[in-house]
Design an enzyme around this catalytic site. Structure first.
Site, PDB file in Angstrom:
ATOM      1  N   THR A 189       0.844  -1.206   0.000  1.00  0.00           N
ATOM      2  CA  THR A 189       0.000   0.000   0.000  1.00  0.00           C
ATOM      3  C   THR A 189       0.874   1.249   0.000  1.00  0.00           C
ATOM      4  O   THR A 189       2.012   1.200   0.460  1.00  0.00           O
ATOM      5  CB  THR A 189      -0.868  -0.046   1.278  1.00  0.00           C
ATOM      6  OG1 THR A 189      -1.798  -1.097   1.125  1.00  0.00           O
ATOM      7  CG2 THR A 189      -1.588   1.249   1.558  1.00  0.00           C
ATOM      8  N   ASP A 220      -8.448  -1.383   5.759  1.00  0.00           N
ATOM      9  CA  ASP A 220      -8.378  -0.187   6.610  1.00  0.00           C
ATOM     10  C   ASP A 220      -8.121   1.094   5.815  1.00  0.00           C
ATOM     11  O   ASP A 220      -8.455   2.192   6.279  1.00  0.00           O
ATOM     12  CB  ASP A 220      -7.263  -0.351   7.651  1.00  0.00           C
ATOM     13  CG  ASP A 220      -5.909  -0.583   6.983  1.00  0.00           C
ATOM     14  OD1 ASP A 220      -5.825  -1.428   6.062  1.00  0.00           O
ATOM     15  OD2 ASP A 220      -4.929   0.085   7.365  1.00  0.00           O
ATOM     16  N   THR A 240      -0.139   0.945   6.790  1.00  0.00           N
ATOM     17  CA  THR A 240      -0.082  -0.179   5.860  1.00  0.00           C
ATOM     18  C   THR A 240       0.076  -1.450   6.664  1.00  0.00           C
ATOM     19  O   THR A 240       0.791  -1.459   7.668  1.00  0.00           O
ATOM     20  CB  THR A 240       1.081  -0.046   4.857  1.00  0.00           C
ATOM     21  OG1 THR A 240       1.118  -1.248   4.060  1.00  0.00           O
ATOM     22  CG2 THR A 240       2.430   0.152   5.532  1.00  0.00           C
TER      23      THR A 240
HETATM   24  N1  ASP Z   1      -3.799  -2.288   4.656  1.00  0.00           N
HETATM   25  C1  ASP Z   1      -4.142  -2.823   3.362  1.00  0.00           C
HETATM   26  C2  ASP Z   1      -5.399  -3.630   3.473  1.00  0.00           C
HETATM   27  O1  ASP Z   1      -5.562  -4.345   4.429  1.00  0.00           O
HETATM   28  C3  ASP Z   1      -3.080  -3.680   2.791  1.00  0.00           C
HETATM   29  C4  ASP Z   1      -1.719  -3.049   2.742  1.00  0.00           C
HETATM   30  O2  ASP Z   1      -1.363  -2.220   3.573  1.00  0.00           O
HETATM   31  O3  ASP Z   1      -0.963  -3.371   1.813  1.00  0.00           O
HETATM   32  O4  ASP Z   1      -6.183  -3.599   2.556  1.00  0.00           O
END
Ligand code: ASP
Length: 327
Positions: A189, A220, A240
């Site tokens: 992310t 999130d 993230t």
């Molecule tokens: N936080 C993101 C999610 O759960 C994933 C990520 O941070 O890459 O969708």
């Protein structure tokens, strides 16, 4: 009033007015990122992309651009890069599509906008800003988010625009392993937090979510308080990691609340939430955060997090792996 206050904060020194400080921190995802599973070429590509992102954002802040516009511009750069799990290069759902989440928040007035499960918006962070500025809502989802973005004149692309060979392979691996946690456990992310010349904080986050997600799963990143938060009276945070944990522990707003109500430093608040709250629960990930004085914290509990910052003194930090000495 805020502008007046920011102006007053500028101090006279030797007959010249010192400019108010600006600062920025950027992440490109956290996860199992170790020297052993990165080639030197991959490492160089990530370092270059993160350097460009943080440097262009800092230069724009120095020119006096608003924090919100800088967050959008920097996230757009990262969404357009195939390296990151956002925009072009986003991960695939179980059905082989892309469903994109993004959010943005302004610390001066707590205005916020977000999209979840968008399928055709080239730059979801632009749609998040449009929701904030041009709709009475905070979060739009699915087809409605796509339709709203089109009405706002944002660029619309076919869903396959977001697909890259690397993410196709990751989905295949995920499906053959039949595990709940992505085989390619690098979250990827992107997120940006800034302090602008007017003394305003802003935060934004953009993601494709997690490989193999199903049933319209939303993480999130588009949820204000979980993956993104900004309040001039405390801090700005972009997260993230494994979203289900960041939602339940309200990571971004918890960090800001600790700063606001307990008076701990930004670094202490971020450490407490990421290390002491999430680790015992098995919640993997990290945050970049910035406070009203321009202090930066980049904290994670995974093997690595793509990260970059330039603080109020102009000191640049670029990192990928876990450091012995924290950033
Ligand atoms: N936080 C993101 C999610 O759960 C994933 C990520 O941070 O890459 O969708």
């Amino acid at each position: 009033m805020r502008q007046l206050l920011a102006g007053l904060l500028c101090c006279w020194s030797f007959g010249t007015v010192a400019e108010a400080p600006v600062a920025i921190a950027v992440h490109g995802g956290a996860g199992t990122i170790t020297r052993d599973n990165m080639s030197p070429e991959q490492e160089a590509a990530y370092r270059t992309a993160m350097d460009q992102a943080v440097s262009s954002g800092y230069a724009a802040l120095q020119r006096g651009e608003s924090g919100i516009d800088v967050v959008v511009a920097v996230i757009k750069l990262l969404e357009d890069s195939p390296l990151f799990n956002a925009g072009h290069g986003a991960v695939l759902t179980w059905d082989g599509h892309h469903e994109l989440d993004a959010s943005i928040m302004s610390g001066s007035d707590l205005a916020a906008g977000a999209v979840a499960g968008a399928k055709s918006i080239k730059n979801p962070i632009e749609a998040a800003r449009a929701v904030m500025l041009a709709s009475p809502h905070v979060l739009l989802s699915g087809q409605g988010a796509d339709a709203f973005a089109e009405m706002q004149g944002l660029e619309i692309v076919p869903n396959r625009y977001f697909t890259t060979p690397r993410r196709l392979k990751a989905l295949e691996r995920y499906k053959s392993a039949q595990v709940e946690k992505p085989a390619d456990s690098k979250f990827g992310t992107v997120g940006v937090v800034v302090l602008d010349r007017e003394g305003n904080l802003a935060a934004g986050t953009s993601t494709g979510g997690m490989t193999g997600k199903r049933w319209g799963r939303v993480g999130d990143a588009p949820l204000i308080g979980a993956g993104t938060y900004a309040d001039n009276s405390s801090c700005a945070v972009s997260a993230t990691g494994h979203g289900e944990f960041f939602i339940r522990w309200q990571v971004a707003s918890d960090i800001c609340a600790r700063v606001k109500y307990t008076g701990v430093t930004l670094r202490a608040a971020a450490d407490a939430v990421i290390q002491e709250v999430l680790v015992p629960e098995g919640g993997e990930g990290g945050v970049v955060a910035i406070d009203a004085a321009g202090s930066v914290a980049m904290v994670f509990n995974t093997e690595g997090m793509y990260r970059a910052s330039i603080d109020r003194e102009g000191n640049k930090v670029l990192g990928i792996y876990k450091n012995v000495v924290p950033d």
